[in-house]
Design an enzyme around this catalytic site. Structure first.
Site, short mmCIF file in Angstrom:
data_model
loop_
_atom_site.label_atom_id
_atom_site.label_comp_id
_atom_site.label_asym_id
_atom_site.label_seq_id
_atom_site.Cartn_x
_atom_site.Cartn_y
_atom_site.Cartn_z
N GLN A 45 29.68 41.02 33.50
CA GLN A 45 30.75 41.94 33.88
C GLN A 45 31.89 41.84 32.87
OE1 GLN A 45 31.33 41.60 38.50
NE2 GLN A 45 30.34 39.76 37.78
N HIS A 65 30.24 46.44 32.39
CA HIS A 65 31.57 47.06 32.46
C HIS A 65 32.12 47.45 31.10
CE1 HIS A 65 32.26 45.06 36.67
NE2 HIS A 65 31.43 46.05 36.71
N CYS A 88 37.50 58.36 23.21
CA CYS A 88 38.38 59.45 23.62
C CYS A 88 37.96 59.95 25.00
CB CYS A 88 38.29 60.57 22.58
SG CYS A 88 39.20 62.04 23.09
N CYS A 108 36.68 64.00 23.99
CA CYS A 108 35.47 64.28 23.19
C CYS A 108 34.48 63.12 23.20
CB CYS A 108 35.85 64.65 21.75
SG CYS A 108 36.44 63.27 20.76
N GLY A 145 30.70 32.14 37.55
CA GLY A 145 32.09 32.56 37.34
C GLY A 145 32.41 33.96 37.80
N ASN A 154 30.47 27.79 40.30
CA ASN A 154 31.84 28.27 40.51
C ASN A 154 32.64 27.12 41.10
OD1 ASN A 154 34.16 29.80 41.50
ND2 ASN A 154 32.87 31.61 41.35
N GLN A 187 30.82 33.00 48.52
CA GLN A 187 29.58 33.19 47.74
C GLN A 187 28.39 33.29 48.70
OE1 GLN A 187 29.32 33.59 44.45
NE2 GLN A 187 31.46 33.25 43.97
P1 OAD Z 1 37.19 37.43 39.31
O1 OAD Z 1 38.51 37.14 38.70
O2 OAD Z 1 37.14 38.29 40.50
O3 OAD Z 1 36.47 36.06 39.69
C1 OAD Z 1 36.41 34.99 38.78
C2 OAD Z 1 35.60 33.89 39.42
O4 OAD Z 1 35.47 32.84 38.47
C3 OAD Z 1 36.25 33.27 40.67
O5 OAD Z 1 35.27 33.18 41.71
C4 OAD Z 1 36.66 31.87 40.20
O6 OAD Z 1 36.59 30.90 41.24
C5 OAD Z 1 35.65 31.60 39.10
N1 OAD Z 1 36.09 30.66 38.06
C6 OAD Z 1 37.34 30.40 37.61
N2 OAD Z 1 37.30 29.48 36.62
C7 OAD Z 1 35.99 29.18 36.43
C8 OAD Z 1 35.29 28.30 35.54
N3 OAD Z 1 35.92 27.56 34.63
N4 OAD Z 1 33.95 28.24 35.65
C9 OAD Z 1 33.27 29.01 36.55
N5 OAD Z 1 33.88 29.83 37.41
C10 OAD Z 1 35.22 29.93 37.35
O7 OAD Z 1 36.27 38.01 38.12
P2 OAD Z 1 34.91 38.84 38.20
O8 OAD Z 1 34.07 38.39 39.33
O9 OAD Z 1 34.34 38.86 36.84
O10 OAD Z 1 36.02 44.92 36.72
O11 OAD Z 1 35.47 40.27 38.53
C11 OAD Z 1 34.58 41.34 38.59
C12 OAD Z 1 35.24 42.59 38.08
O12 OAD Z 1 36.50 42.80 38.74
C13 OAD Z 1 35.62 42.57 36.61
O13 OAD Z 1 34.54 42.87 35.74
C14 OAD Z 1 36.67 43.63 36.55
C15 OAD Z 1 37.46 43.24 37.76
O14 OAD Z 1 38.25 44.23 38.34
C16 OAD Z 1 36.52 45.99 36.12
O15 OAD Z 1 37.52 45.96 35.44
C17 OAD Z 1 35.72 47.23 36.38
#
Ligand code: OAD
Length: 253
Positions: free
Chosen positions: A104, A122, A130, A133, A190, A216, A222
Site C-alpha cells: 500500500q 496505491h 495530470c 490529460c 505494518g 505489527n 488484526q
Molecule cells: P496505517 O498508518 O493505517 O497503519 C500503520 C501500521 O503499522 C499500524 O498498525 C502500526 O501499528 C504499524 N507499525 C508502526 N510501526 C511499525 C513498525 N516499525 N513495524 C511494523 N509495523 C509498524 O498505515 P496503512 O495500513 O499502510 O491510503 O494505511 C493504509 C492506507 O491508509 C495507506 O495506503 C493510505 C492511508 O490512507 C491512501 O492514501 C489511499
C-alpha cells in the site's frame, strides 16, 4: 502461543513455502523515518485533514498546499533509506522465488531495497500526472517547485497515487487476489488493515488455506484465526529474525 513458538512456526511455514505474498503498509517504512497514517502522534492523518489532501475534490480545493505537501513527501521518500525490514523481505524473495510484494506504500522503498516484483496498490510518488490529460512526468525539484500546471494541456497536476474514492490501478486487485488465494504463506506487515479493498488481501489468503503471519507492534484489530500467527514487534526486528530462523542467514543487511 509464546512469541518464541510463534516465531518458530512462522519460520518453519516460510521455509516450506513454495509461494509467498508479503503484504505491506506504512509500518514497514516507519523505521526509515517515513510517518505512518494512523499509528503515532506524528502520523499523517493527525497532522492534516485527510479530506483536504487525499480526496480528489479536497486536493483540487486545497491548492497549492496539497501539491506542496505531496512534493515534500516525494522528496522525503527519496531522502530516506530502506531499513532492515525491507532487506529481510528481499531475502525472503531470494529464498522463495515465487514471491510477490503487495504494498500500500507509495515510497518505492521496497524497490530501492532490491525487491524485484512489487505490486503497488496505491500508486507511487515517483511521478506526477495530470488530472485532465493523464500525462505523466517525474516529480519536479522541491527547491524550485513550479505551480501544479500541466505543460501539455494546462490541467491540474497531482501525484500518481490513489486517493480515496478512486479506483485502484487496473488489474492490481485481481493480481493481488490471484496471488493471495494461491500462496502458502502471506506475511502482513505494518498495516492497520483499515483501508478497503486492500484489507481483503489477508482474508483471501487465510480463506484459501494459507498461513497468515502478522507482524505489527500493535496487534489490536488484526484478524485472528487458527491459521493466523501473530508476531508483536517492529518489522525491522521481527522479519530479519524470521529469515535467520528459516534459512540461517542474516536477513537484515
Ligand atoms: P496505517 O498508518 O493505517 O497503519 C500503520 C501500521 O503499522 C499500524 O498498525 C502500526 O501499528 C504499524 N507499525 C508502526 N510501526 C511499525 C513498525 N516499525 N513495524 C511494523 N509495523 C509498524 O498505515 P496503512 O495500513 O499502510 O491510503 O494505511 C493504509 C492506507 O491508509 C495507506 O495506503 C493510505 C492511508 O490512507 C491512501 O492514501 C489511499
Amino acid at each position: 502461543m509464546s512469541s518464541d513458538d510463534a516465531l518458530a512456526r512462522a519460520a518453519s511455514k516460510l521455509r516450506d513455502a513454495g509461494r509467498v505474498v508479503v503484504f505491506t503498509g506504512a509500518g514497514v517504512s516507519a523505521e526509515s523515518g517515513v510517518p505512518t497514517f494512523r499509528s503515532a502522534a506524528n502520523s499523517l492523518w493527525r497532522q492534516v485533514d485527510v479530506a483536504n489532501f487525499a480526496y480528489p475534490a479536497g486536493y483540487r480545493r486545497n491548492q497549492p498546499a496539497a501539491w506542496r505537501w505531496y512534493a515534500e513527501r516525494a522528496a522525503k521518500a527519496r531522502e530516506v533509506a530502506p531499513n532492515a525490514g525491507h532487506h529481510a523481505i528481499v531475502a525472503i524473495e531470494e529464498h522463495v522465488p515465487a514471491s510477490l510484494v503487495v504494498t500500500q506504500n507509495i515510497d518505492s522503498l521496497h524497490q530501492r531495497a532490491g525487491s524485484r516484483r512489487v505490486l503497488e496498490l496505491h500508486g507511487n510518488l515517483r511521478e506526477v500526472r495530470c488530472f485532465e490529460c493523464g500525462g505523466r512526468s517525474p516529480w519536479p525539484d522541491l527547491a524550485s517547485l513550479p505551480e501544479p500546471v500541466c505543460r501539455e494541456c494546462g490541467g491540474l497536476l497531482r501525484p500518481d497515487v490513489v486517493m480515496f474514492e478512486e479506483e485502484l490501478p487496473a488489474g492490481a486487485m485481481d493480481e493481488a487476489r490471484e496471488w493471495a488465494t494461491s500462496c502458502d504463506v502471506l506475511l502482513s506487515v505494518g498495516t492497520s488493515n483499515e483501508v478497503w479493498p486492500a484489507t481483503e488481501i489477508p482474508r483471501y489468503a487465510s480463506r484459501s488455506g494459507a498461513t497468515v503471519v502478522i507482524v505489527n507492534p500493535d496487534l489490536e484489530g488484526q484478524p485472528i484465526g487458527r491459521s493466523i500467527v501473530h508476531l508483536a514487534g517492529k518489522s525491522g526486528d521481527v522479519l530479519p529474525e524470521i529469515v535467520r530462523r528459516a534459512w540461517g542467514v542474516d536477513g537484515g543487511l
